[in-house]
Scaffold this motif. Structure first.
Motif, PDB file in Angstrom:
ATOM      1  N   VAL A  29       0.892  -1.154   0.000  1.00 25.21           N
ATOM      2  CA  VAL A  29       0.000   0.000   0.000  1.00 25.21           C
ATOM      3  C   VAL A  29       0.931   1.204   0.000  1.00 25.21           C
ATOM      4  N   GLU A  30       0.716   2.104  -0.904  1.00 26.78           N
ATOM      5  CA  GLU A  30       1.619   3.258  -1.057  1.00 26.78           C
ATOM      6  C   GLU A  30       3.045   2.784  -1.363  1.00 26.78           C
ATOM      7  N   ALA A  31       3.178   1.615  -2.002  1.00 26.42           N
ATOM      8  CA  ALA A  31       4.470   1.029  -2.370  1.00 26.42           C
ATOM      9  C   ALA A  31       5.353   0.737  -1.156  1.00 26.42           C
ATOM     10  N   LEU A  32       4.743   0.490   0.008  1.00 23.90           N
ATOM     11  CA  LEU A  32       5.483   0.151   1.223  1.00 23.90           C
ATOM     12  C   LEU A  32       5.148  -1.268   1.651  1.00 23.90           C
ATOM     13  N   THR A  33       6.153  -1.961   2.170  1.00 27.13           N
ATOM     14  CA  THR A  33       5.933  -3.299   2.708  1.00 27.13           C
ATOM     15  C   THR A  33       5.333  -3.202   4.108  1.00 27.13           C
ATOM     16  N   SER A  34       4.876  -4.319   4.634  1.00 25.82           N
ATOM     17  CA  SER A  34       4.329  -4.303   5.990  1.00 25.82           C
ATOM     18  C   SER A  34       5.412  -3.923   7.005  1.00 25.82           C
ATOM     19  N   ALA A  35       6.665  -4.332   6.771  1.00 29.01           N
ATOM     20  CA  ALA A  35       7.755  -3.954   7.677  1.00 29.01           C
ATOM     21  C   ALA A  35       7.991  -2.444   7.640  1.00 29.01           C
ATOM     22  N   GLN A  36       7.896  -1.845   6.465  1.00 31.18           N
ATOM     23  CA  GLN A  36       8.077  -0.401   6.351  1.00 31.18           C
ATOM     24  C   GLN A  36       6.930   0.345   7.033  1.00 31.18           C
ATOM     25  N   TRP A  37       5.702  -0.146   6.865  1.00 34.65           N
ATOM     26  CA  TRP A  37       4.563   0.475   7.551  1.00 34.65           C
ATOM     27  C   TRP A  37       4.745   0.373   9.065  1.00 34.65           C
ATOM     28  N   THR A  38       5.203  -0.787   9.522  1.00 38.62           N
ATOM     29  CA  THR A  38       5.427  -0.972  10.955  1.00 38.62           C
ATOM     30  C   THR A  38       6.466   0.017  11.462  1.00 38.62           C
ATOM     31  N   ALA A  39       7.513   0.249  10.681  1.00 37.50           N
ATOM     32  CA  ALA A  39       8.545   1.214  11.079  1.00 37.50           C
ATOM     33  C   ALA A  39       7.960   2.622  11.157  1.00 37.50           C
ATOM     34  N   LEU A  40       7.188   3.008  10.159  1.00 41.27           N
ATOM     35  CA  LEU A  40       6.583   4.351  10.189  1.00 41.27           C
ATOM     36  C   LEU A  40       5.666   4.498  11.394  1.00 41.27           C
ATOM     37  N   ARG A  41       4.862   3.498  11.650  1.00 39.62           N
ATOM     38  CA  ARG A  41       3.957   3.541  12.802  1.00 39.62           C
ATOM     39  C   ARG A  41       4.766   3.640  14.096  1.00 39.62           C
ATOM     40  N   GLN A  77      13.350   6.896   0.467  1.00 39.79           N
ATOM     41  CA  GLN A  77      12.045   7.233  -0.108  1.00 39.79           C
ATOM     42  C   GLN A  77      11.502   8.570   0.399  1.00 39.79           C
ATOM     43  N   GLY A  78      12.186   9.170   1.363  1.00 38.90           N
ATOM     44  CA  GLY A  78      11.778  10.471   1.866  1.00 38.90           C
ATOM     45  C   GLY A  78      10.734  10.423   2.975  1.00 38.90           C
ATOM     46  N   TYR A  79      10.603   9.263   3.657  1.00 40.48           N
ATOM     47  CA  TYR A  79       9.618   9.131   4.728  1.00 40.48           C
ATOM     48  C   TYR A  79      10.224   9.312   6.125  1.00 40.48           C
ATOM     49  N   LEU A  80      11.519   9.071   6.252  1.00 38.09           N
ATOM     50  CA  LEU A  80      12.199   9.239   7.533  1.00 38.09           C
ATOM     51  C   LEU A  80      13.426  10.117   7.335  1.00 38.09           C
ATOM     52  N   ALA A  81      13.838  10.760   8.419  1.00 38.45           N
ATOM     53  CA  ALA A  81      15.056  11.573   8.416  1.00 38.45           C
ATOM     54  C   ALA A  81      15.925  11.141   9.588  1.00 38.45           C
ATOM     55  N   ARG A  82      17.210  11.027   9.336  1.00 34.59           N
ATOM     56  CA  ARG A  82      18.183  10.682  10.381  1.00 34.59           C
ATOM     57  C   ARG A  82      18.744  11.986  10.928  1.00 34.59           C
ATOM     58  N   SER A  91      25.477   8.144  17.402  1.00 36.17           N
ATOM     59  CA  SER A  91      24.051   7.846  17.482  1.00 36.17           C
ATOM     60  C   SER A  91      23.229   8.909  16.749  1.00 36.17           C
ATOM     61  N   ALA A  92      22.010   8.515  16.428  1.00 38.73           N
ATOM     62  CA  ALA A  92      21.115   9.421  15.719  1.00 38.73           C
ATOM     63  C   ALA A  92      19.673   9.092  16.086  1.00 38.73           C
ATOM     64  N   ARG A  93      18.851  10.107  16.016  1.00 37.45           N
ATOM     65  CA  ARG A  93      17.406   9.958  16.215  1.00 37.45           C
ATOM     66  C   ARG A  93      16.783   9.848  14.825  1.00 37.45           C
ATOM     67  N   VAL A  94      15.683   9.131  14.736  1.00 40.67           N
ATOM     68  CA  VAL A  94      14.964   8.992  13.476  1.00 40.67           C
ATOM     69  C   VAL A  94      13.619   9.694  13.620  1.00 40.67           C
ATOM     70  N   ASP A  95      13.336  10.598  12.710  1.00 38.50           N
ATOM     71  CA  ASP A  95      12.077  11.354  12.745  1.00 38.50           C
ATOM     72  C   ASP A  95      11.291  11.140  11.454  1.00 38.50           C
ATOM     73  N   LEU A  96       9.979  11.271  11.570  1.00 44.85           N
ATOM     74  CA  LEU A  96       9.122  11.224  10.389  1.00 44.85           C
ATOM     75  C   LEU A  96       9.268  12.512   9.590  1.00 44.85           C
ATOM     76  N   THR A  97       9.142  12.399   8.290  1.00 38.96           N
ATOM     77  CA  THR A  97       9.084  13.591   7.446  1.00 38.96           C
ATOM     78  C   THR A  97       7.615  13.950   7.233  1.00 38.96           C
ATOM     79  N   LYS A 101       4.029  11.684   7.457  1.00 35.44           N
ATOM     80  CA  LYS A 101       2.837  12.113   8.197  1.00 35.44           C
ATOM     81  C   LYS A 101       1.614  12.171   7.283  1.00 35.44           C
ATOM     82  N   ALA A 102       1.833  12.483   6.022  1.00 34.64           N
ATOM     83  CA  ALA A 102       0.717  12.577   5.075  1.00 34.64           C
ATOM     84  C   ALA A 102       0.142  11.207   4.713  1.00 34.64           C
ATOM     85  N   ILE A 103       0.986  10.157   4.685  1.00 35.99           N
ATOM     86  CA  ILE A 103       0.465   8.846   4.286  1.00 35.99           C
ATOM     87  C   ILE A 103       0.035   7.973   5.456  1.00 35.99           C
ATOM     88  N   LEU A 104       0.416   8.318   6.675  1.00 37.11           N
ATOM     89  CA  LEU A 104       0.060   7.475   7.829  1.00 37.11           C
ATOM     90  C   LEU A 104      -1.436   7.191   7.954  1.00 37.11           C
TER      91      LEU A 104
END
Length: 188
Positions: A29-41, A77-82, A91-97, A101-104
């Protein structure tokens, strides 16, 4: 009056697994795998201390390498930023772009959210407590972090803002359903 039958643990676990597969089994869905969706969530719900690749790997019960590849793909893909740490160059934090937020809202999991919202509030509360207990039990058996919501964490001091974010440093507090089975009784 109908008798309530005793349902075995395997039947309950199978239903949890089937529900999970139904939520994530839609394919791309939106060209994302279930693992990628889980990461975004995950990154959308994690507190600032838990928005790391290592914490995501723990949460998703996968290796750091696999989690890193998932995160790298989402960054590409432009969905996360390090965001590099100011204090520790390794170390680094991972944030949503904004794109993430638009596809969640189109996350395939939302169908399960709708099903949960259709339950009466009291039953939904009981279900959450039971599932938290199951997750806590599995985490303890595997010596893994239990994760939990900041608002029910033992680290939250009185007077602090009540967060509803997931945390890798979670320790069950008085209001958490993740306390060990012997620590309290579940209401019938």
């Amino acid at each position: 009056m109908a008798q309530q039958r005793d349902i075995g643990g395997r039947a309950a676990a199978d239903l949890v697994l089937r529900l999970s597969r139904a939520a994530l089994g839609e394919g791309f869905v939106e060209a994302l795998t279930s693992a990628q969706w889980t990461a975004l969530r995950y990154f959308s719900r994690a507190n600032r201390f838990s928005r790391t690749v290592s914490a995501f790997a723990e949460f998703h019960a996968t290796t750091r390498g696999t989690a890193s590849q998932t995160v790298k793909g989402l960054i590409k893909q432009g969905y996360l930023a390090r965001i590099p740490s100011d204090t520790d160059g390794r170390s680094a934090r991972v944030d949503l772009t904004d794109n993430a937020k638009a596809i969640l809202p189109r996350y395939p999991f939302e169908v399960v959210v709708d099903a949960a919202e259709a339950l009466p509030g009291r039953l939904r509360g009981q279900l959450v407590k039971l599932l938290e207990r199951m997750l806590g039990h599995v985490a303890r058996q595997r010596s893994r972090p239990s994760f939990g919501i900041c608002a029910s964490c033992a680290h939250l001091r009185s007077g602090e803002r009540r967060w509803s974010k997931q945390c890798i440093s979670f320790e069950p507090g008085k209001t958490s359903a993740l306390q060990p089975f012997s620590a309290r009784k579940l209401t019938q």
